[in-house]
Scaffold this motif. Structure first.
Motif, PDB file in Angstrom:
ATOM      1  N   THR A   1       0.838  -1.197   0.000  1.00  0.00           N
ATOM      2  CA  THR A   1       0.000   0.000   0.000  1.00  0.00           C
ATOM      3  C   THR A   1       0.877   1.252   0.000  1.00  0.00           C
ATOM      4  OG1 THR A   1      -0.136  -0.116   2.416  1.00  0.00           O
ATOM      5  CG2 THR A   1      -1.904  -1.163   1.152  1.00  0.00           C
ATOM      6  N   GLY A   2       0.252   2.400  -0.189  1.00  0.00           N
ATOM      7  CA  GLY A   2       0.981   3.662  -0.214  1.00  0.00           C
ATOM      8  C   GLY A   2       1.693   3.934  -1.520  1.00  0.00           C
ATOM      9  N   VAL A   3       1.417   3.134  -2.565  1.00  0.00           N
ATOM     10  CA  VAL A   3       2.013   3.325  -3.890  1.00  0.00           C
ATOM     11  C   VAL A   3       0.931   3.857  -4.819  1.00  0.00           C
ATOM     12  CG1 VAL A   3       3.186   2.212  -5.826  1.00  0.00           C
ATOM     13  CG2 VAL A   3       3.650   1.468  -3.492  1.00  0.00           C
ATOM     14  N   THR A   4       1.182   4.964  -5.468  1.00  0.00           N
ATOM     15  CA  THR A   4       0.211   5.541  -6.401  1.00  0.00           C
ATOM     16  C   THR A   4       0.064   4.640  -7.620  1.00  0.00           C
ATOM     17  OG1 THR A   4       0.924   7.735  -5.675  1.00  0.00           O
ATOM     18  CG2 THR A   4      -0.389   7.625  -7.693  1.00  0.00           C
ATOM     19  N   ASN A   5      -1.199   4.407  -7.997  1.00  0.00           N
ATOM     20  CA  ASN A   5      -1.520   3.580  -9.170  1.00  0.00           C
ATOM     21  C   ASN A   5      -0.902   2.183  -9.004  1.00  0.00           C
ATOM     22  OD1 ASN A   5      -2.664   3.018 -11.661  1.00  0.00           O
ATOM     23  ND2 ASN A   5      -0.889   3.725 -12.794  1.00  0.00           N
ATOM     24  N   ASN A   6      -1.244   1.524  -7.863  1.00  0.00           N
ATOM     25  CA  ASN A   6      -0.553   0.279  -7.507  1.00  0.00           C
ATOM     26  C   ASN A   6      -1.174  -0.977  -8.097  1.00  0.00           C
ATOM     27  OD1 ASN A   6      -2.853   0.246  -6.004  1.00  0.00           O
ATOM     28  ND2 ASN A   6      -1.862  -0.119  -4.042  1.00  0.00           N
ATOM     29  N   VAL A   7      -2.023  -0.884  -9.109  1.00  0.00           N
ATOM     30  CA  VAL A   7      -2.500  -2.048  -9.854  1.00  0.00           C
ATOM     31  C   VAL A   7      -2.815  -1.605 -11.280  1.00  0.00           C
ATOM     32  CG1 VAL A   7      -4.900  -1.737  -9.095  1.00  0.00           C
ATOM     33  CG2 VAL A   7      -4.145  -3.959  -9.902  1.00  0.00           C
ATOM     34  N   CYS A   8      -2.371  -2.408 -12.262  1.00  0.00           N
ATOM     35  CA  CYS A   8      -2.625  -2.092 -13.668  1.00  0.00           C
ATOM     36  C   CYS A   8      -2.575  -3.382 -14.475  1.00  0.00           C
ATOM     37  CB  CYS A   8      -1.629  -1.064 -14.214  1.00  0.00           C
ATOM     38  SG  CYS A   8       0.086  -1.415 -13.828  1.00  0.00           S
ATOM     39  N   PHE A   9      -3.300  -3.405 -15.579  1.00  0.00           N
ATOM     40  CA  PHE A   9      -3.374  -4.579 -16.453  1.00  0.00           C
ATOM     41  C   PHE A   9      -2.245  -4.542 -17.465  1.00  0.00           C
ATOM     42  CE2 PHE A   9      -7.720  -5.210 -14.972  1.00  0.00           C
ATOM     43  CZ  PHE A   9      -7.816  -6.587 -15.008  1.00  0.00           C
ATOM     44  N   TYR A  10      -1.556  -5.719 -17.607  1.00  0.00           N
ATOM     45  CA  TYR A  10      -0.571  -5.887 -18.685  1.00  0.00           C
ATOM     46  C   TYR A  10      -1.234  -6.478 -19.929  1.00  0.00           C
ATOM     47  CZ  TYR A  10       3.165  -8.223 -21.291  1.00  0.00           C
ATOM     48  OH  TYR A  10       3.986  -8.680 -22.298  1.00  0.00           O
ATOM     49  N   ASP A  11      -2.084  -7.495 -19.749  1.00  0.00           N
ATOM     50  CA  ASP A  11      -2.920  -8.010 -20.832  1.00  0.00           C
ATOM     51  C   ASP A  11      -4.257  -8.399 -20.216  1.00  0.00           C
ATOM     52  OD1 ASP A  11      -2.541 -10.490 -19.622  1.00  0.00           O
ATOM     53  OD2 ASP A  11      -0.957 -11.079 -20.990  1.00  0.00           O
TER      54      ASP A  11
END
Length: 1200
Positions: A16-26
């Protein structure tokens, strides 16, 4: 000795505490931070790929993924703020570029974004400067930078316009600015008055529209940088407010909007804790709230709203917009299928865990067991979780009221110890719950562990170690000696000793039978944090705050390994005595070979972003498990130098048994019965519905057949009309085609003649003009040459004349006059030269004009000829087009004729089908009529037979009771004898077949396991070969390294002669095994044949006995017949006697009555005997039939 290494295998936890800490690769792979790594998790294959952080980084602040889903940017802090860009298409996440802020003294980058074409990268630095830096990242070039805010107004998000590379948006507390890059600088293009609004997030809806969310739950719409309206999420249709109502004080107190994301249908945003709302775009260019998706309540939590109160940190959508993933402030990952959102529009939708639930606070305890692949963890988030490190799944999860400080799994994996602030609790691991079984008064138990045998467990309370018996739950020993808190304990392999370490700098070795100290080592300058026995339990290894790893034996420190500037906090020793793993206060993992080296030799891995609290190695030396204060559980695969897993001497077999309470089992059985009943009801309903559907379909079939018959008739009529029209059109087309062909041929001939004559004339004129042009050009060139020669000659003559005059007059005149005359003569010469040049120029211009006019005439003639040729070609094309049209019409006519023929054939087929159907219908009608007649006759016969049957039943009723009683007796006797013999024989056969099948199954299972192992080995071999080949391809530009790598691959993967000998040996072993198996199968077959022969002999004996029984029964029947004849004769004699006695006087009547009564009684006895004989015969026949049936069943089972 081969070096042992660790390889990151799987991670349970989200940083936690990370900006934009989840994103899709595919579509199925999500990237998120875990510990000090970035994890690429594939939700379908349930596997992870790790991208480690840099060595000196201590804080990961932000992530950003490019628009083409290829590059990942990671912002890291520590010494100097850096941004690392990774290539996700590379298997290991190859590092592409490292970007820094140059000479700026900003501590970290708080948020980042890629441009739509993935060429540029922007990053916002933190306070107090708050500078926005614009990179051309592939060249590591800072294009420009600009200050976006002051120290009082932090920035929360930056983004590119997805439709424009050069436009940016920056939002934060009192900050909403649009920038445009032009002329080498970022220039602000909008100045809205938003000083009192705290913007938490924003998204680009269109090229000019930005929607922003605030901390008061408002959705504001900006057009071209100016505030236009507000979307009211509480209403089903959006409302528009005036921009004057943007003051925070006037807004109602609602939940914060922490994340917002746009997609093709509109946008989605978080509306308070635990909920996400979807807004769709309407035709009126506004937005309507369509759905709400909520985080479900935690079924294992005692608090009702613990899970629902989570705030959404980040939202991301898959490339095909099929899946929405979110991360929360409690370190959880959820996802939902957007296709299910469209399908289940009326139902309340809930998020699901992307993989499983994680810990949200520091993990304080870690433990494993021997008999199951389980690992237990406890955390300050009041939860205890049991994971399966083979299936990578969360097995059990329980939420408690207090914080859990320590945990220990029983070696069987069926019980668990958990230390709380007030008590130590022993709990059972049931199939779906963790239930308290026994409580112990051990307060604030920070350490607890079971012995290897599981018969005892140790628990620490302050500076005292309590040892309890697991069978009687009595406090066996209390080990007192530490003056400070005990921080680590461990049992020896034989459970006879226990080692402990504490904050007082003491390491004690205790005897668990007597409770006495066997050895001690005290170093007051060090506070120990971890202790462990070596694999042979002869030495003790300890780590502490003095930055060294110590090996202690017999109260003395044998070796010390310094640990640089970072203290070791935990220690784990491999069971194969090949390596030691330590965890540090910075979150890194170190692999040190054993025996300990003299120098600083270890392998260091980036693992966690906080101090490592616990670490343990599985009993088969395959996995290393580490936990930390960052709430993450990391699994590491222990491998050797060649990348293979370690070979363990222990053969550990994992069991699958579980504990189930009786009430749960009864409840589940009851549920199964109810479900079965429900299933039967549904089957009945489905059958009924199918019958109804069949009826409806039959009716529809009749209707459709009637419709098709009508359509066939209408099509026949239409076909006849079409034929007549086609014949007419054919006649018309033929006539028009002949006329057109005649006209076109005439026109073509005329045009060819006229244009050929014109072309000949024009060609002659063109040749004449060309000859004239050549002659004029030759004349002009001759004239020019002659003019130049005459000019040169005249100039030379004049020069000679004037030079002679000059010589004469120089002698006569003085020098001054001579000079004046020379000047005059020079001027005259110049004037003459200029006049000559003018004349030549005029002549040249005249001839050039003539030449220009001739060229223009020539070009005009060429243009005319080109036009004529174009007209000729166009007419030729028109002729070709007409010919193609004629061919098309011919083809169309042929196609229509073919279609007519096919339709005629279809009509004939349909006629045949109709005739066939009519014939079949007539036949069916005849059969129905005949069946009706037969039915009537059978009903009559049935009535007669029913009447006869009723009369016979009336006659048979008095005899049935007696028959049934005697049948029951005979059946009991016959069953008891025949069933015993049959079941004994059948059981022996079944036992033989079962043993035979078991043997075959075991052999097949062993063969299958061997083949599966071979397949796995080949797959791993092939995967290594692929990776080596991929690395080899990278050296294609360097021939020397390419050659070396190819030689290495050849040496590694091409088998030598030794391998051939081994394979031949293996083949001999297999042949011997196959021979032995064939011999055993032959022996089994011979035994089967013997058994069949014995069965046949038994049947022959049985048949012989039955035949003898039949002959005896026939003899009995014959004797009965003779007895009946004798009785009839006796009756006749008695009748004659009676007639003879009647002739006597009446005085003898009284004694005559007694013989009549006797005769009547004799008759009754004879009738009863006859009935008994008939029933016995009937019973014998039924018994014979029953034995035949049993015999047939036995033979069938034997054949099976």
């Amino acid at each position: 000795m081969a070096t042992v290494a660790a390889q990151a295998h799987f991670s349970f936890g989200l940083r936690t505490g990370v900006t934009n800490n989840v994103c899709f690769y595919d579509e199925h792979t999500v990237v998120f931070p875990s510990g000090n790594n970035c994890v690429c998790y594939n939700s379908v294959q349930r596997c992870q790929r790790f991208i480690p952080g840099s060595e000196k980084s201590r804080a990961m602040r932000a992530l950003a993924i490019s628009a083409n889903r290829r590059y990942l940017a990671v912002s890291e802090g520590g010494g100097k703020a850096t941004i690392t860009v990774f290539d996700l298409q590379h298997e290991q996440g190859r590092k592409r570029k490292v970007l820094t802020a140059g000479d700026m003294s900003d501590p970290e980058f708080v948020c980042m974004a890629f441009s739509p074409d993935s060429k540029y990268l922007i990053a916002q630095t933190g306070g107090p400067e708050w500078t926005l830096i614009f990179w051309l990242w592939e060249k590591q070039k800072v294009v420009t930078s600009v200050k976006t805010s002051n120290s009082n107004n932090p920035v929360t998000q930056v983004s590119f316009n997805p439709y424009n590379n050069m436009q940016l948006c920056v939002s934060g507390r009192g900050v909403f600015k649009l920038f445009r890059y032009s002329e080498g600088a970022l220039k602000q293009s909008s100045f809205p008055k938003v000083e009192t609004i705290n913007f938490l997030c924003h998204t680009w809806a269109t090229e000019e529209r930005v929607i922003a969310g605030t901390d008061t739950g408002r959705l504001l719409v900006f057009e071209s940088g100016d505030l236009r309206r507000e979307i009211m999420e509480a209403l089903s249709f959006p409302e528009i407010r005036s921009p004057a109502s943007t003051d925070v004080d006037e807004a109602s107190a609602v939940s914060r909007i922490t994340a917002i994301l746009s997609y093709s249908k509109g946008f989605m945003c978080s509306m308070g804790p635990g909920s996400v709302c979807l807004f769709e775009k309407t035709e009126e260019d506004s937005y309507r709230k369509s759905r709400e998706i909520q985080i479900p309540p935690d079924p294992y939590s005692n608090e009702v709203t613990a899970a629902e109160c989570q705030e959404v940190d980040t939202m991301c959508i898959s490339p095909a917009e099929e899946t929405l993933a979110i991360s929360t402030d409690q370190g959880q990952l959820y996802s939902v299928s957007l296709s299910s959102v469209d399908v289940h529009k009326e139902e309340q939708l809930h998020f699901e865990f992307l993989s499983q639930s994680f810990h949200s606070k520091s993990i304080t305890g870690l433990s494993i067991c021997i008999r199951k692949p389980l690992v237990a963890t406890c955390s300050l988030d009041h939860s205890v979780r049991v994971w399966n490190y083979e299936t990578k799944a969360l097995e059990l999860y329980k939420q408690f009221q207090e914080e859990a400080y320590s945990v220990a799994l029983h070696p069987t994996g069926l019980f668990i110890l958990v230390g709380f602030s007030d008590k130590l609790r022993l709990m059972n691991l049931v199939i779906d719950d963790i239930r308290t079984f026994k409580e112990f008064t051990v307060r604030s138990c920070r350490e607890c562990t079971f012995s290897h045998g599981g018969h005892m467990f140790a628990a620490v309370s302050g500076n005292v170690i309590h040892i309890y018996s697991f069978t009687s739950f009595e406090n066996v020993l209390n080990l007192k000696g530490h003056s400070g808190k005990v921080r680590g304990i461990e049992w020896s392999l034989d459970d006879s000793r226990l080692v402990s370490c504490g904050m007082d700098g003491a390491v004690y070795e205790w005897n668990t039978k007597t409770g006495k100290r066997e050895s001690e080592s005290v170093l007051q300058s060090c506070s120990y944090t971890g202790v462990a026995f070596s694999s042979d339990c002869k030495t003790i290894l300890a780590v502490g705050t003095d930055l060294t790893l110590k090996e202690i034996q017999d109260c003395q420190i044998l070796r010390e390994v310094p640990a640089d500037d970072v203290a070791n906090t935990a220690i784990a020793v491999s069971h194969s005595s090949r390596a030691i793993f330590t965890g540090t206060s910075s979150g890194t993992i170190r692999a040190i070979k054993y025996p300990l080296p003299v120098q600083k030799e270890w392998l260091m891995y980036q693992a966690h972003c906080g101090p490592v609290t616990r670490m343990v190695i599985t009993f088969d030396d395959q996995f290393l498990l580490t936990v930390s204060e960052d709430s993450c559980l990391l699994m590491w695969r222990i491998i050797d130098k060649e990348g293979r897993g370690l070979k363990s001497n222990r053969q550990i077999v994992h069991t699958e048994e579980i504990l189930v309470t009786k009430s749960d089992l009864e409840e589940k059985n009851q549920n199964m019965l109810e479900l079965k009943m429900h299933l039967e009801e549904l089957q009945m309903e489905n059958e009924y519905q199918l019958r109804l559907k069949d009826m409806n379909h039959n009716e529809k079939m009749k209707e459709i057949s009637d419709k098709f018959s009508q359509q066939i008739e209408s099509l026949k009529n239409a076909q006849q009309v079409m034929k007549a029209e086609m014949e007419k059109q054919e006649h018309e087309h033929k006539g028009s085609f002949a006329d057109l062909s005649l006209k076109h041929t005439k026109e073509l001939k005329d045009l060819e003649l006229s244009y050929s004559q014109k072309l000949i004339v024009e060609h002659k004129r063109y040749q004449d003009f060309q000859q004239k042009y050549q002659g004029m050009q030759e004349n002009y060139e001759n004239q020019l040459k002659s003019a130049e020669q005459s000019r040169i000659q005249s100039l030379e003559e004049q020069k000679q004349l004037y030079e002679a005059k000059l010589q004469e007059k120089t002698q006569l005149l003085c020098q001054e006059d001579a000079q004046q005359q020379i000047r005059e003569f020079k001027e005259i010469i110049k004037q003459v030269e200029e006049d000559e040049e003018r004349k030549i120029h005029d002549i040249q211009i005249q001839y050039e004009k003539k030449l220009h006019t001739e060229k223009e005439a020539n070009t005009n003639l060429k243009g005319e000829t080109g036009m004529v040729t174009q007209k000729f070609y166009s007419l030729q094309r028109q002729i070709d087009d007409k010919c193609t049209d004629i061919n098309k019409l011919k083809h169309e006519r042929q196609r229509l004729l073919g279609l007519i023929r096919s339709l005629e054939s279809d009509i004939e087929d349909l006629k045949r089908q109709i005739a066939g159907h009519e014939k079949t219908n007539q036949d069916k009608d005849r059969t129905i009529a005949s069946l009706k007649k037969k039915n009537q006759e059978l009903e009559k016969l049935r009535f007669v037979l029913d009447f006869q049957k009723s009369e016979l039943e009336k006659q048979m009723e008095p005899q049935r009771d007696n028959i049934t009683e005697k049948e029951e007796r005979i059946h009991l006797v016959s069953r008891s004898q025949s069933q015993e013999h049959y079941f004994k024989f059948h059981n022996t056969q079944l036992k033989l077949s079962v043993t035979e099948l078991k043997l075959k199954l075991r052999s097949r299972d062993k063969e299958m396991q061997k083949e599966m192992q071979k397949v796995k080995d080949l797959e791993t071999h092939l995967q290594r070969f692929k990776s080596d080949l991929h690395n080899c391809v990278g050296f294609i530009q360097d021939p020397r390294r390419l050659k070396e790598s190819m030689q290495m691959i050849y040496a590694r993967y091409v088998k030598q002669t030794d391998g051939v000998e081994k394979s031949s040996v293996d083949e001999d072993i297999q042949k011997a095994f196959y021979r032995q198996r064939d011999h055993l199968e032959r022996t089994v077959n011979t035994l089967k044949l013997r058994l069949a022969k014995s069965a046949e002999e038994h049947e022959k004996v049985y048949v012989r006995i039955m035949k003898e029984n039949v002959t005896l029964i026939t003899e009995i029947n014959e004797l009965r017949k003779e007895l009946r004849l004798a009785r009839t004769h006796l009756k006749d004699y008695k009748a004659q006697l009676a007639a003879f006695k009647k002739s006597r006087p009446t005085s003898e009547e009284v004694p005559k009555k007694e013989p009549k009564q006797e005769d009547h009684s004799n008759k009754l006895n004879a009738s009863f005997k006859e009935q008994d004989c008939s029933t016995s015969i009937h019973n014998n026949t039924t018994l014979f039939k029953y034995l035949k049936r049993l015999k047939g069943k036995g033979s069938n089972k034997h054949n099976r």
